[in-house]
Design a protein around this motif. Sequence first.
Motif, PDB file in Angstrom:
ATOM      1  N   ASP A   1     -19.493 -48.283 -98.621  1.00  0.00           N
ATOM      2  CA  ASP A   1     -19.130 -47.469 -99.786  1.00  0.00           C
ATOM      3  C   ASP A   1     -20.345 -46.713-100.312  1.00  0.00           C
ATOM      4  O   ASP A   1     -20.253 -45.550-100.716  1.00  0.00           O
ATOM      5  N   GLU A   2     -21.480 -47.394-100.321  1.00  0.00           N
ATOM      6  CA  GLU A   2     -22.709 -46.780-100.841  1.00  0.00           C
ATOM      7  C   GLU A   2     -23.102 -45.560-100.023  1.00  0.00           C
ATOM      8  O   GLU A   2     -23.502 -44.526-100.588  1.00  0.00           O
ATOM      9  N   MET A   3     -23.013 -45.650 -98.699  1.00  0.00           N
ATOM     10  CA  MET A   3     -23.355 -44.502 -97.851  1.00  0.00           C
ATOM     11  C   MET A   3     -22.422 -43.328 -98.128  1.00  0.00           C
ATOM     12  O   MET A   3     -22.863 -42.174 -98.241  1.00  0.00           O
ATOM     13  N   ILE A   4     -21.141 -43.601 -98.245  1.00  0.00           N
ATOM     14  CA  ILE A   4     -20.171 -42.528 -98.496  1.00  0.00           C
ATOM     15  C   ILE A   4     -20.434 -41.883 -99.851  1.00  0.00           C
ATOM     16  O   ILE A   4     -20.353 -40.661 -99.996  1.00  0.00           O
ATOM     17  N   ARG A   5     -20.766 -42.705-100.829  1.00  0.00           N
ATOM     18  CA  ARG A   5     -20.995 -42.193-102.190  1.00  0.00           C
ATOM     19  C   ARG A   5     -22.317 -41.448-102.317  1.00  0.00           C
ATOM     20  O   ARG A   5     -22.379 -40.359-102.900  1.00  0.00           O
ATOM     21  N   ASP A   6     -23.385 -42.036-101.764  1.00  0.00           N
ATOM     22  CA  ASP A   6     -24.725 -41.519-102.037  1.00  0.00           C
ATOM     23  C   ASP A   6     -25.265 -40.584-100.957  1.00  0.00           C
ATOM     24  O   ASP A   6     -26.193 -39.811-101.222  1.00  0.00           O
ATOM     25  N   ARG A   7     -24.719 -40.676 -99.736  1.00  0.00           N
ATOM     26  CA  ARG A   7     -25.250 -39.842 -98.643  1.00  0.00           C
ATOM     27  C   ARG A   7     -24.111 -39.192 -97.860  1.00  0.00           C
ATOM     28  O   ARG A   7     -24.007 -39.320 -96.645  1.00  0.00           O
ATOM     29  N   PRO A   8     -23.232 -38.483 -98.546  1.00  0.00           N
ATOM     30  CA  PRO A   8     -22.059 -37.913 -97.868  1.00  0.00           C
ATOM     31  C   PRO A   8     -22.413 -36.912 -96.776  1.00  0.00           C
ATOM     32  O   PRO A   8     -21.705 -36.823 -95.765  1.00  0.00           O
ATOM     33  N   ALA A   9     -23.499 -36.148 -96.952  1.00  0.00           N
ATOM     34  CA  ALA A   9     -23.875 -35.173 -95.918  1.00  0.00           C
ATOM     35  C   ALA A   9     -24.270 -35.873 -94.628  1.00  0.00           C
ATOM     36  O   ALA A   9     -23.921 -35.422 -93.532  1.00  0.00           O
ATOM     37  N   LEU A  10     -24.984 -36.987 -94.746  1.00  0.00           N
ATOM     38  CA  LEU A  10     -25.365 -37.743 -93.550  1.00  0.00           C
ATOM     39  C   LEU A  10     -24.130 -38.329 -92.872  1.00  0.00           C
ATOM     40  O   LEU A  10     -24.024 -38.318 -91.640  1.00  0.00           O
ATOM     41  N   VAL A  11     -23.192 -38.832 -93.660  1.00  0.00           N
ATOM     42  CA  VAL A  11     -21.968 -39.401 -93.076  1.00  0.00           C
ATOM     43  C   VAL A  11     -21.187 -38.317 -92.345  1.00  0.00           C
ATOM     44  O   VAL A  11     -20.728 -38.516 -91.217  1.00  0.00           O
ATOM     45  N   ARG A  12     -21.053 -37.153 -92.964  1.00  0.00           N
ATOM     46  CA  ARG A  12     -20.317 -36.061 -92.323  1.00  0.00           C
ATOM     47  C   ARG A  12     -21.021 -35.599 -91.054  1.00  0.00           C
ATOM     48  O   ARG A  12     -20.372 -35.295 -90.047  1.00  0.00           O
ATOM     49  N   ALA A  13     -22.337 -35.537 -91.083  1.00  0.00           N
ATOM     50  CA  ALA A  13     -23.083 -35.122 -89.886  1.00  0.00           C
ATOM     51  C   ALA A  13     -22.893 -36.134 -88.755  1.00  0.00           C
ATOM     52  O   ALA A  13     -22.761 -35.755 -87.574  1.00  0.00           O
ATOM     53  N   THR A  14     -22.867 -37.413 -89.091  1.00  0.00           N
ATOM     54  CA  THR A  14     -22.669 -38.442 -88.071  1.00  0.00           C
ATOM     55  C   THR A  14     -21.266 -38.361 -87.491  1.00  0.00           C
ATOM     56  O   THR A  14     -21.073 -38.435 -86.271  1.00  0.00           O
ATOM     57  N   VAL A  15     -20.281 -38.207 -88.352  1.00  0.00           N
ATOM     58  CA  VAL A  15     -18.898 -38.074 -87.894  1.00  0.00           C
ATOM     59  C   VAL A  15     -18.753 -36.870 -86.972  1.00  0.00           C
ATOM     60  O   VAL A  15     -18.127 -36.945 -85.909  1.00  0.00           O
ATOM     61  N   ALA A  16     -19.348 -35.740 -87.353  1.00  0.00           N
ATOM     62  CA  ALA A  16     -19.261 -34.532 -86.520  1.00  0.00           C
ATOM     63  C   ALA A  16     -19.930 -34.744 -85.168  1.00  0.00           C
ATOM     64  O   ALA A  16     -19.404 -34.321 -84.122  1.00  0.00           O
ATOM     65  N   ALA A  17     -21.086 -35.400 -85.153  1.00  0.00           N
ATOM     66  CA  ALA A  17     -21.797 -35.641 -83.896  1.00  0.00           C
ATOM     67  C   ALA A  17     -21.007 -36.572 -82.987  1.00  0.00           C
ATOM     68  O   ALA A  17     -20.912 -36.353 -81.772  1.00  0.00           O
ATOM     69  N   VAL A  18     -20.429 -37.603 -83.564  1.00  0.00           N
ATOM     70  CA  VAL A  18     -19.643 -38.554 -82.769  1.00  0.00           C
ATOM     71  C   VAL A  18     -18.397 -37.879 -82.205  1.00  0.00           C
ATOM     72  O   VAL A  18     -18.042 -38.085 -81.038  1.00  0.00           O
ATOM     73  N   ARG A  19     -17.726 -37.071 -83.004  1.00  0.00           N
ATOM     74  CA  ARG A  19     -16.541 -36.358 -82.494  1.00  0.00           C
ATOM     75  C   ARG A  19     -16.917 -35.475 -81.308  1.00  0.00           C
ATOM     76  O   ARG A  19     -16.201 -35.428 -80.303  1.00  0.00           O
ATOM     77  N   GLN A  20     -18.053 -34.784 -81.416  1.00  0.00           N
ATOM     78  CA  GLN A  20     -18.486 -33.949 -80.302  1.00  0.00           C
ATOM     79  C   GLN A  20     -18.852 -34.806 -79.096  1.00  0.00           C
ATOM     80  O   GLN A  20     -18.616 -34.419 -77.945  1.00  0.00           O
ATOM     81  N   GLY A  21     -19.427 -35.970 -79.349  1.00  0.00           N
ATOM     82  CA  GLY A  21     -19.751 -36.868 -78.255  1.00  0.00           C
ATOM     83  C   GLY A  21     -18.522 -37.269 -77.467  1.00  0.00           C
ATOM     84  O   GLY A  21     -18.535 -37.285 -76.222  1.00  0.00           O
ATOM     85  N   TRP A  22     -17.448 -37.581 -78.161  1.00  0.00           N
ATOM     86  CA  TRP A  22     -16.205 -37.942 -77.464  1.00  0.00           C
ATOM     87  C   TRP A  22     -15.631 -36.743 -76.697  1.00  0.00           C
ATOM     88  O   TRP A  22     -15.110 -36.893 -75.593  1.00  0.00           O
ATOM     89  N   ARG A  23     -15.736 -35.557 -77.266  1.00  0.00           N
ATOM     90  CA  ARG A  23     -15.264 -34.366 -76.537  1.00  0.00           C
ATOM     91  C   ARG A  23     -16.082 -34.148 -75.268  1.00  0.00           C
ATOM     92  O   ARG A  23     -15.532 -33.833 -74.206  1.00  0.00           O
ATOM     93  N   ASN A  24     -17.403 -34.296 -75.377  1.00  0.00           N
ATOM     94  CA  ASN A  24     -18.256 -34.102 -74.195  1.00  0.00           C
ATOM     95  C   ASN A  24     -17.934 -35.124 -73.119  1.00  0.00           C
ATOM     96  O   ASN A  24     -17.893 -34.800 -71.927  1.00  0.00           O
ATOM     97  N   TYR A  25     -17.715 -36.362 -73.537  1.00  0.00           N
ATOM     98  CA  TYR A  25     -17.379 -37.410 -72.569  1.00  0.00           C
ATOM     99  C   TYR A  25     -16.053 -37.099 -71.880  1.00  0.00           C
ATOM    100  O   TYR A  25     -15.942 -37.211 -70.654  1.00  0.00           O
ATOM    101  N   ALA A  26     -15.030 -36.714 -72.643  1.00  0.00           N
ATOM    102  CA  ALA A  26     -13.723 -36.434 -72.054  1.00  0.00           C
ATOM    103  C   ALA A  26     -13.795 -35.273 -71.070  1.00  0.00           C
ATOM    104  O   ALA A  26     -13.077 -35.251 -70.063  1.00  0.00           O
ATOM    105  N   ALA A  27     -14.660 -34.301 -71.345  1.00  0.00           N
ATOM    106  CA  ALA A  27     -14.793 -33.145 -70.460  1.00  0.00           C
ATOM    107  C   ALA A  27     -15.518 -33.488 -69.163  1.00  0.00           C
ATOM    108  O   ALA A  27     -15.250 -32.891 -68.118  1.00  0.00           O
ATOM    109  N   ASN A  28     -16.423 -34.469 -69.210  1.00  0.00           N
ATOM    110  CA  ASN A  28     -17.207 -34.807 -68.011  1.00  0.00           C
ATOM    111  C   ASN A  28     -17.659 -36.268 -68.090  1.00  0.00           C
ATOM    112  O   ASN A  28     -18.833 -36.551 -68.351  1.00  0.00           O
ATOM    113  N   PRO A  29     -16.745 -37.219 -67.853  1.00  0.00           N
ATOM    114  CA  PRO A  29     -17.121 -38.635 -67.986  1.00  0.00           C
ATOM    115  C   PRO A  29     -18.197 -39.076 -67.001  1.00  0.00           C
ATOM    116  O   PRO A  29     -18.935 -40.025 -67.276  1.00  0.00           O
ATOM    117  N   ALA A  30     -18.322 -38.389 -65.860  1.00  0.00           N
ATOM    118  CA  ALA A  30     -19.326 -38.789 -64.867  1.00  0.00           C
ATOM    119  C   ALA A  30     -20.748 -38.663 -65.401  1.00  0.00           C
ATOM    120  O   ALA A  30     -21.649 -39.375 -64.946  1.00  0.00           O
TER     121      ALA A  30
END
Length: 323
Positions: free
Chosen positions: A216-245
Amino acid sequence: MLRFTRRACAAVLSSLAVHAAACAAPAAEPVPVRILLNWFAQPDQAGYWQAQQDKLGRDAGIAITVRQGGPRIQTIPQVASGQAEFGIANADDLLLARARGAPVRAVLAHLDHVPYTLVYHRNPAVKSIRDLRDRTFAVNLGSAYWEWLRHRYGLDGARSIPVSGDLSLFRNDPRMVQQGYSLYLPARMAQAGVAVQQVTLASLGYRSYGVLFTTDEMIRDRPALVRATVAAVRQGWRNYAANPAALRPLLTGLNQQIPPALYDSASRELIDTQLAGDPAKFGCMSAARWRELAAQLAAVKFLPAGFDAGSAFDRTLVPGCDS
């Protein structure tokens, strides 16, 4: 001919010095972000490893480091105590932790359902899970999903024993049912020459998300960092799905229990069954699904009646999700 006063020359030199210092100043170091996983490296965590391998999030000022889990890792208490900024967990475990007062919330669903399965020796006479009620089940004793299955499908009379990584018991007992992940266990049995069938928990109606969570503290006090992490992870899953090898060398090097052939088969199933939807919606969570899961846990007294499932997740951090 241009003439400068002593004061003007000093001003020019001072300005040049400021610009020179600005050019020489190093770029700000990215903020470290630790993501704690709940088991050893394997494909159902792939998007996180891909985010680390591809250095995703650097443009937003973060540097993701993934930490392997294992039998002694408990992601929820470790993240809650500040040992990592983020962790992954099953949604049912997060609900239970929230009910006990842990200040943690899911921010993204990387698995539409945790791929739990029950594997049994091939038998054409078995038409449903109720046909297995007189078997021995190797499961996580006392787990929410097992108690719900027993309650929902009349398995109270089934004998249950603790699940382990030793598959010899299953191979030698044709009346045993073994818990595992559909991505790995049936393939491992086939490799060992054991003919099996399976029934997945999702097909039986138990659909617990696999989630990324933080405090809760991270979401409340560091929302930009949380959003940046979520965005990076989403892109990571897209990259993996496009080329799992591209991720295979890293994961098979970290975990010798996942050889290349098993990595490839698990990746195919994962991409076909979990990542085949609209990429723009990846990571979205349904409030109705969370309520459904909470009701299942309440039915077996794991949660109090009327527990607010909404306290365990934040849907605002993945853009484009419908209400």
